[in-house]
Every structure is written in structure tokens, then in C-alpha cells.
Design an enzyme around this catalytic site. Structure first.
Site, PDB file in Angstrom:
ATOM      1  N   GLY A  20       0.792  -1.212   0.000  1.00 51.70           N
ATOM      2  CA  GLY A  20       0.000   0.000   0.000  1.00 51.70           C
ATOM      3  C   GLY A  20       0.824   1.260   0.000  1.00 51.70           C
ATOM      4  CB  VAL A  22       1.818   5.715   4.309  1.00 53.54           C
ATOM      5  CG1 VAL A  22       1.446   6.566   5.526  1.00 53.54           C
ATOM      6  CG2 VAL A  22       1.759   4.235   4.675  1.00 53.54           C
ATOM      7  CE  LYS A  37      -0.386  -0.336   4.604  1.00 50.99           C
ATOM      8  NZ  LYS A  37       0.257  -1.338   5.481  1.00 50.99           N
ATOM      9  CG  ASP A 130       6.276  -7.854   7.827  1.00 44.42           C
ATOM     10  OD1 ASP A 130       7.360  -8.469   7.773  1.00 44.42           O
ATOM     11  OD2 ASP A 130       5.974  -6.951   7.046  1.00 44.42           O
TER      12      ASP A 130
END
Length: 372
Positions: A20, A22, A37, A130
């Protein structure tokens, strides 16, 4: 692209990743700056990425914690987005580490705050999947630093039902250098301790200025399973090095069982005196007191590296869809063993020894005299 998404007026692109974008935006309803986002345009045709992003919106909205970047708003309709506070003076940890390692006290302070955030998520049955420096925001807060964990786009409920995660056979979700070994196989169901491993990698990187394993993705993934991480610098307290080593254990049962446990152990390690033995200087010793030259060097590392190459080949065949998962687990040990045996046959178990000219064992002086 229109510069208005819902009630948010896009002002400036802050960052872009595989999933994505931001943006700095203006919340027209509340007249405040926000970070928004949204799913990148090129990813809109990928149903998996859309689902992952929608899950981030929902899961991130469930967690309230001082070390998790809060979610103010989100939408899963039309073009999905998630709205968070805009941290004007914050810096992600990856940018900080680009300048090299940081002081142990600062590293432990950062990791303890991230550990607290992870524990909050784990108590809700969620794991991040993550954890890495670029997903950790460090913000000045007087004499201290406020640390915020963010980007739950691949977060996933801790699976106790056997349901399949949202991923593909040929696409492992996460960043290779921070992925726990158990996530690369199918013998152990990964749980919250996979996040503990990733956090230990972050602490290693803070202290050493580099990741335990780096390079091409396939080589990193193979190393995560087969190789022990390199040692941390000797100047660090032994207790702190032990904390990191336990966090990087291949078997989750040998690892810290919670992020908070590892954070507390790291804090206590800083208070423990270093017990690292200092090597005795050898330059001032006379030749007769110098230790003898080491014996023949082992070819073990060469043999292991060749076995590692065999396993890398198996992983490559899996990623390229040449073999399926079942065949992969058959090929993996066969190629590793085959490579090791070939290396053993070519090089043998040991290399010839290198002897110093002044080694007293070269000429021990014959037998002692007999008689008076």
C-alpha cells in the site's frame, strides 16, 4: 487518482510499499492532519492483498495499547483505507539502523516497548507476522523515547483450528530475514512465538548493525532453517548475548515463551556484569611458552555449505512450482545429504594443518639423556 478519499484530503505521499501507500492527509471532518494508508492501485486486482488489507483494518481496530499506533478510522468499501495519527517527529527504526548499531540500553528500551505491544496482541489471539524495524516507529518523548508498533496488514489470528492462512503456496507472507523457521515448514503450527523470533532478530540487528542472515531471499530462508546465527560482538554483555541467542532458537519450545519474557530478560541482562574472559596476550610469551599450532582444520563448514546448497535447490524448485509441497519434503533431506556426501568425498573430513615455524612441537629436542 482523486485527492479525496472518503472525508480525507490527500496532501503528500509519505511512503510506498508492496502492499500500500501512506499519505499525509487532512481530516476534513475534524480539521486535523492524519496518516492514511490505502491499497496501492496496482494491487487492486489482487484479491489476496485486498483481503489482507481488510484484515489489517479490522484487527488493528481491536487493539488499544500505548505502544501500538492507534487506528482512528478505516473503511473496507470501495478503495480500502486505514487512518492513523500522523507522527510528525517520529522516525522508523530501520532509518535509525541505517547509521549503524545503537547503544545496548537504547536497543533494549525499544525492544521492551515492542514486546509489550506484541503481548497485548497475543493476549487477543493475534500475531503480527511482520515484526521488523520499518514497522517500528520511534518518537522523542522528553528524555525518553516512545515506541509504536504498526502495520498489521498481514496480522493473522493464532490458528488453533487448522484453517489455512491467507497466503499462496508460492508466496510466503512476511520479510525473509525476520521469518521464524517454523513458518517455513509444515511440521509445527506457528503461534505467537514466531513473533518472538522476529523480535529477537530486531534486537540482534540493533546491537550488531546487521541482520543475522542477509542476502538473496532464498538463501536467507534456507539459513533460517539450517544455520546458527553469527555471534554478537564480544564487547556486549554475555547475558545480553544469551538473551538474543535464546530468542533465535530454531525450536519454539527452546525460545522465550512470550515477548514480555524476552523483554524483561534483556533488561535484566544489562544489569548483569559481563563475564567475558579476556584473551591472554600471546605476543609477550617466549616461543617455548606459546601454545602449539592448532591441529588440522575441519572441512565441516564446507560440507555443511554444500548441503545447504542442496536444500536451496529444493526450495527453488518449490517456489518455481516444479515440485509440490509433498515432493519438496522428500527432496529436501535427499539433496542436503547428497550434497554433503559429495563434499565429503571431494575434500575429506579435514584440511592439512598450518604449523608455525616457532612451534616447539616441530623439534621437541629428542630424548632426555640416559644415566648420570
Amino acid at each position: 487518482m482523486t485527492d479525496l478519499v472518503g472525508p480525507y484530503q490527500l496532501a503528500q505521499l509519505i511512503g510506498r510499499g508492496g502492499m500500500g501507500e501512506v499519505w499525509l492527509a487532512l481530516d476534513t471532518r475534524n480539521d486535523r492532519e492524519v496518516a492514511i494508508k490505502l491499497l496501492a492501485r496496482q494491487a487492486l486486482t489482487d484479491p489476496e492483498l485486498q483481503e489482507r488489507f481488510r484484515r489489517e483494518c479490522k484487527l488493528a481496530g481491536q487493539i488499544r495499547h500505548p505502544h501500538i499506533l492507534p487506528v482512528w478510522d478505516f473503511s473496507v468499501e470501495g478503495r480500502p483505507y486505514i487512518v492513523m495519527p500522523f507522527i510528525e517527529d517520529g522516525t522508523d527504526l530501520a532509518t535509525i539502523l541505517n547509521k549503524g548499531p545503537i547503544e545496548p540500553e537504547r536497543a533494549v528500551n525499544i525492544v521492551r516497548q515492542v514486546a509489550s505491544a506484541l503481548d497485548a496482541a497475543h493476549r487477543k489471539g493475534l500475531r503480527h507476522r511482520d515484526v521488523k524495524p520499518s514497522n517500528i516507529m520511534v518518537e522523542p518523548d522528553g528524555d525518553e523515547e516512545q515506541v509504536l508498533l504498526f502495520d498489521w496488514g498481514i496480522a493473522q489470528p493464532i490458528d488453533t483450528s487448522g484453517a489455512s492462512p491467507v497466503t499462496r503456496l508460492d508466496q510466503l507472507v512476511g520479510t525473509p530475514a525476520y521469518i521464524a523457521p517454523e513458518r517455513l515448514g509444515d511440521k509445527v503450527t506457528p503461534d505467537h512465538r514466531a513473533d518472538v523470533y522476529s523480535l529477537a532478530v530486531v534486537l540482534f540487528e540493533c546491537l550488531a548493525g546487521c541482520k543475522p542472515f542477509d542476502g538473496e531471499d532464498m538463501a536467507v530462508l534456507t539459513a533460517q532453517v539450517l544455520r546458527d546465527p553469527p555471534p554478537l560482538p564480544d564487547h556486549l554483555p554475555v547475558a545480553l548475548r544469551d538473551v538474543v541467542a535464546k530468542g533465535l532458537a530454531k525450536n519454539p519450545d527452546d525460545r522465550w515463551q512470550s515477548a514480555a519474557e524476552m523483554g524483561a530478560a534483556a533488561r535484566n541482562a544489562l544489569a548483569s556484569p559481563s563475564t567475558s574472559p579476556l584473551p591472554a596476550p600471546l605476543l609477550n610469551l617466549s616461543p617455548s611458552h606459546r601454545p602449539p599450532s592448532p591441529g588440522p582444520a575441519s572441512n565441516g563448514p564446507r560440507i555443511a555449505a554444500t548441503g545447504l546448497a542442496g536444500m536451496s535447490l529444493a526450495l527453488l524448485l518449490l517456489v518455481l512450482n516444479v515440485v509440490d509441497a509433498t515432493t519438496f519434503w522428500i527432496l529436501l533431506p535427499l539433496l542436503a545429504l547428497g550434497g554433503s556426501l559429495v563434499a565429503l568425498g571431494v575434500w575429506g573430513p579435514r584440511r592439512p594443518a598450518h604449523v608455525r615455524p616457532d612451534d616447539p612441537t616441530i623439534n621437541p629436542g629428542g630424548f632426555p639423556p640416559i644415566g648420570p
